[in-house]
Scaffold this motif. Structure first.
Motif, short mmCIF file in Angstrom:
data_model
loop_
_atom_site.label_atom_id
_atom_site.label_comp_id
_atom_site.label_asym_id
_atom_site.label_seq_id
_atom_site.Cartn_x
_atom_site.Cartn_y
_atom_site.Cartn_z
N PHE A 131 1.17 11.76 -2.79
CA PHE A 131 1.77 10.49 -3.18
C PHE A 131 2.82 10.76 -4.26
O PHE A 131 2.71 11.73 -5.00
CB PHE A 131 0.72 9.53 -3.75
N THR B 48 -0.72 0.14 -4.11
CA THR B 48 -2.14 0.51 -4.05
C THR B 48 -2.31 1.87 -3.38
O THR B 48 -1.81 2.10 -2.27
CB THR B 48 -2.93 -0.56 -3.27
N ILE B 49 -3.00 2.77 -4.07
CA ILE B 49 -3.33 4.08 -3.51
C ILE B 49 -4.63 3.93 -2.74
O ILE B 49 -5.64 3.44 -3.27
CB ILE B 49 -3.50 5.13 -4.62
N GLU B 50 -4.64 4.32 -1.47
CA GLU B 50 -5.85 4.31 -0.65
C GLU B 50 -6.13 5.72 -0.15
O GLU B 50 -5.24 6.39 0.37
CB GLU B 50 -5.71 3.36 0.53
N ILE C 83 -0.74 13.75 -6.71
CA ILE C 83 0.07 12.59 -7.09
C ILE C 83 1.16 13.06 -8.04
O ILE C 83 0.88 13.51 -9.15
CB ILE C 83 -0.80 11.50 -7.73
N TRP D 219 1.75 7.93 2.16
CA TRP D 219 1.47 9.30 1.74
C TRP D 219 1.84 10.23 2.89
O TRP D 219 2.07 9.79 4.01
CB TRP D 219 0.01 9.48 1.35
N PHE E 233 -6.50 1.95 -7.27
CA PHE E 233 -6.80 3.23 -6.65
C PHE E 233 -8.10 3.01 -5.88
O PHE E 233 -9.19 3.00 -6.46
CB PHE E 233 -6.97 4.32 -7.72
N THR F 10 0.86 -1.19 0.00
CA THR F 10 0.00 0.00 0.00
C THR F 10 0.89 1.23 0.00
O THR F 10 1.91 1.29 0.68
CB THR F 10 -0.92 0.01 1.23
N PHE F 11 0.47 2.24 -0.77
CA PHE F 11 1.27 3.44 -0.99
C PHE F 11 1.31 4.32 0.26
O PHE F 11 0.27 4.73 0.77
CB PHE F 11 0.65 4.22 -2.13
N TRP G 51 -6.44 7.90 -14.45
CA TRP G 51 -7.06 7.44 -13.20
C TRP G 51 -8.40 6.81 -13.56
O TRP G 51 -9.42 7.44 -13.59
CB TRP G 51 -7.18 8.61 -12.22
N VAL H 20 -6.20 14.89 -3.22
CA VAL H 20 -4.96 14.14 -3.40
C VAL H 20 -4.08 14.85 -4.42
O VAL H 20 -4.57 15.48 -5.37
CB VAL H 20 -5.23 12.69 -3.85
#
Length: 425
Positions: A74, A104-106, A115, A65, A187, A62-63, A129, A113
């Motif tokens: 991110f 994975t972006i959560e 990015i 941030w 995402f 998981t990403f 996206w 957000v």
């Protein structure tokens, strides 16, 4: 080099399209590059205190941030990566932050957000996206919504999340090559209000198809239909991590597909409800029970069930060839053909030669035949009762009634009296 003219033109284009994308100067780029590249992590238990249960990306991560004045930031890095599909096979892929699928972006519905996307490929790229509702200038189609991100450049996407559900990210630049090489990721946008009933275990599985010529390491993106490797999160059984849950857990599995084929994903031992697509959550009145969910190209599907049956349960694609590896499409059927005389003659020239297929191919799971370097056998992996005659898109749902950790506890230990079969001589 970013000139004053380029900066002005870029800023003007961003304002016209409703976005805020800019190309960063060298000093700023050095600052954002301090973000640590995430490494694959093991299965972790839900984090208490959040309004949602964090997702577990099997064989992935998981990403991370960080906050910047109320914005979740991110940093994605598009780059070549080496991926171990299974023990003994390393593949030259493209991905993000050292992995494929990318981290994975959560986030949560209502979050803003930002990015940052740095391109370390040898060609330009973008990121779309997929399924996310956002301003037109943030949509990531190179040439239409933005200039291409050239090698060495960093581009900024920023938008507010106006929905929740299972979405994806992937390039819209040389996409036949870039997606075929593994550039994709989840995402996930969690709902603003906590879900009821709460999800205990939330898993992410990305489906992909590859053609890697036996004895080589680099996928051929020009293949249209004759793929020879099929993966869950760019892994092949027995390299696929299991889904470990406690008895009684409410489980969600999110499945994404950017490959060329649909994949009917089948779960043994359970039926489940199909609860969402990349278009959003399906109302309870529209959900239906299944044991197999078909995931077409360019879509996601969410399924939910309560883990009420302990044991090791197969989870796999139900297209027969998709649980096999390194198959050739021009090999004739030899079922019922006596090859004994021919086999002996060929072995005079090639001592390692084995005749195969006379009575089916199950022997492939136990044969210790020589293979080209960096090539997996057609069927791989063993279970508690012998070879599991599957590879590719296959893993195991492990339901336990006595575990204190979601770390993989190994194969299910059959309790006395639970094995309801016997061999009749």
């Amino acid at each position: 080099m970013i000139t004053r003219r380029k900066m002005i033109l870029s800023s003007a284009a961003a304002l016209l399209t409703g976005g805020i994308s800019t190309l960063l100067g060298r000093k700023q780029l050095e600052a954002v590059n301090t973000v640590t590249t995430p490494q694959p992590t093991t299965i972790m238990p839900p984090i208490h205190g959040l309004s949602y249960t964090p997702a577990t990306t099997l064989n992935g991560s998981t990403f991370p941030w960080k906050w910047d004045n109320g914005v979740k930031v991110f940093h994605l890095i598009a780059e070549p990566v080496k991926r171990e599909f299974a023990p003994g096979m390393i593949v030259n892929c493209w991905g993000y932050n050292g992995q494929t699928p990318g981290p994975t972006i959560e986030a949560v519905e209502g979050d803003r957000v930002r990015i940052l996307v740095t391109n370390k490929l040898a060609e330009h790229t973008t990121i779309h996206w997929h399924g996310v509702l956002l301003p037109n200038g943030m949509d990531g189609v190179g040439g239409l919504n933005q200039p291409q991100i050239k090698p060495g450049e960093t581009y900024v996407y920023e938008f507010t999340l106006r929905q929740h559900g299972t979405q994806m990210y992937h390039p819209h630049a040389d996409e036949m090559v870039q997606m075929a090489m593994g550039m994709e990721g989840f995402f996930i946008i969690h709902p603003k209000e906590p879900e009821q009933p709460r999800i205990d275990r939330d898993f992410c599985i990305f489906l992909q198809e590859w053609f890697v010529e036996p004895g080589t390491s680099t996928p051929n993106p020009n293949i249209m239909t004759d793929f020879n490797l099929f993966t869950f999160n760019s892994r092949v059984f027995p390299g696929t991590a299991p889904l470990v849950v406690r008895l009684g857990d409410r489980v969600r599995i999110r499945v994404a597909n950017l490959s060329m084929d649909s994949h009917p994903i089948h779960l043994h031992g359970y039926n489940f409800k199909i609860t969402g697509t990349d278009g959003g959550r399906i109302p309870a009145s529209g959900q239906w029970p299944e044991t197999t969910v078909n995931v077409p190209p360019g879509t996601t599907r969410d399924i939910q069930f309560v883990a009420n049956a302990p044991g090791d349960w197969a989870l796999h694609c139900h297209k027969n060839h998709h649980v096999m590896n390194a198959m050739k499409h021009d090999v004739p059927s030899m079922i019922g053909v006596n090859q004994s005389g021919v086999e002996r003659k060929i072995q005079n020239l090639l001592p390692d030669y084995m005749a195969m297929g006379e009575s089916g191919m199950s022997g492939m799971a136990v044969m210790n035949m020589p293979l080209p370097k960096n090539t997996l056998p057609m069927m791989t992996g063993k279970g508690p009762f012998g070879p599991v005659e599957m590879g590719g898109m296959f893993t195991v749902l492990k339901v336990r009634d006595d575990i204190t950790s979601y770390d993989d506890p190994g194969w299910y230990q059959q309790q006395e009296g639970t094995v309801a079969w016997r061999v009749i001589e």
